[in-house]
Design an enzyme around this catalytic site. Sequence first.
Site, PDB file in Angstrom:
ATOM      1  N   GLU A   1      -7.871  -2.134  12.086  1.00  0.00           N
ATOM      2  CA  GLU A   1      -8.042  -2.113  13.535  1.00  0.00           C
ATOM      3  C   GLU A   1      -6.941  -2.821  14.309  1.00  0.00           C
ATOM      4  O   GLU A   1      -6.413  -3.843  13.865  1.00  0.00           O
ATOM      5  CB  GLU A   1      -9.402  -2.727  13.887  1.00  0.00           C
ATOM      6  CG  GLU A   1     -10.535  -1.909  13.297  1.00  0.00           C
ATOM      7  CD  GLU A   1     -11.909  -2.332  13.729  1.00  0.00           C
ATOM      8  OE1 GLU A   1     -12.808  -1.466  13.692  1.00  0.00           O
ATOM      9  OE2 GLU A   1     -12.119  -3.498  14.084  1.00  0.00           O
TER      10      GLU A   1
ATOM     11  N   CYS B   1     -18.691  -6.594  18.969  1.00  0.00           N
ATOM     12  CA  CYS B   1     -17.511  -5.808  18.634  1.00  0.00           C
ATOM     13  C   CYS B   1     -17.817  -4.344  18.892  1.00  0.00           C
ATOM     14  O   CYS B   1     -18.979  -3.960  18.978  1.00  0.00           O
ATOM     15  CB  CYS B   1     -17.156  -5.953  17.157  1.00  0.00           C
ATOM     16  SG  CYS B   1     -16.828  -7.608  16.610  1.00  0.00           S
TER      17      CYS B   1
END
Length: 179
Positions: free
Chosen positions: A118, A69
Site C-alpha cells: 500500500e 483504515c
Amino acid sequence: MNDREHHLVELVDDTGIAVGAATVADAHAAPGRAHRAFSVILRDGDRVLLQQRAAVKTRFPLRWANACCGHPTPGQTVTDAARDRLIEELGVTGVPLHEVGVYVYRAVDPATGRVEHEHDHVVVGDVAALNATPDPAEVAALRWVTLADLRADLERRPDEYAPWLAGVLGCLVEQPGGR
C-alpha cells in the site's frame, strides 16, 4: 468473502500515480498489487486511539492498529474516504481530518496469506472527546494510549500490532509540530 472485498481500489505505480483499478480481494491476493490506502490517526493531546481489528478481518485480524483504515475508491479523495470509514467502523462524525504523509509498505499476513502492498496516506484528526460506537464486524476493541507507551510496546510486542502502525506513526511525528 465479505462485500467490502468486492469494492474497487485504485492501483498505483511506484511513485503513487494511479494506473488502474482492482477489487480489494484481487489487490490483496499474493503477491499483492500496489494500491492507494489510508490510515486514520485520532489523537487527544499525547494519546492516540487504537482499534483491535475484528476477528473476521481478512488481513491481520485481532491485531492492534490505528483508529481506522481503508481504501478510497478510484477518483475519491483520501480525506472523503477516511471520513466515510470513520462513520462505518467507529460511528464517529464531525472530526476535521488532514493528511500528514504517505507510508509505503508491503506485508504478508502469516495467518491468511493476504498481502498488503500500500501507498498508505496518513490522515490525522484531533479530538477533545470522542463518542464512538464501533461496528463489531470491524472492531474488536478500542483503547487510548500515549505515544510513548505505544512506541515502547511496539518494540516489545511487534506481533500484537498491524505491520503498518509503526510507519504510520512515523508520518505523524515527522510533521511540523508532531508529537
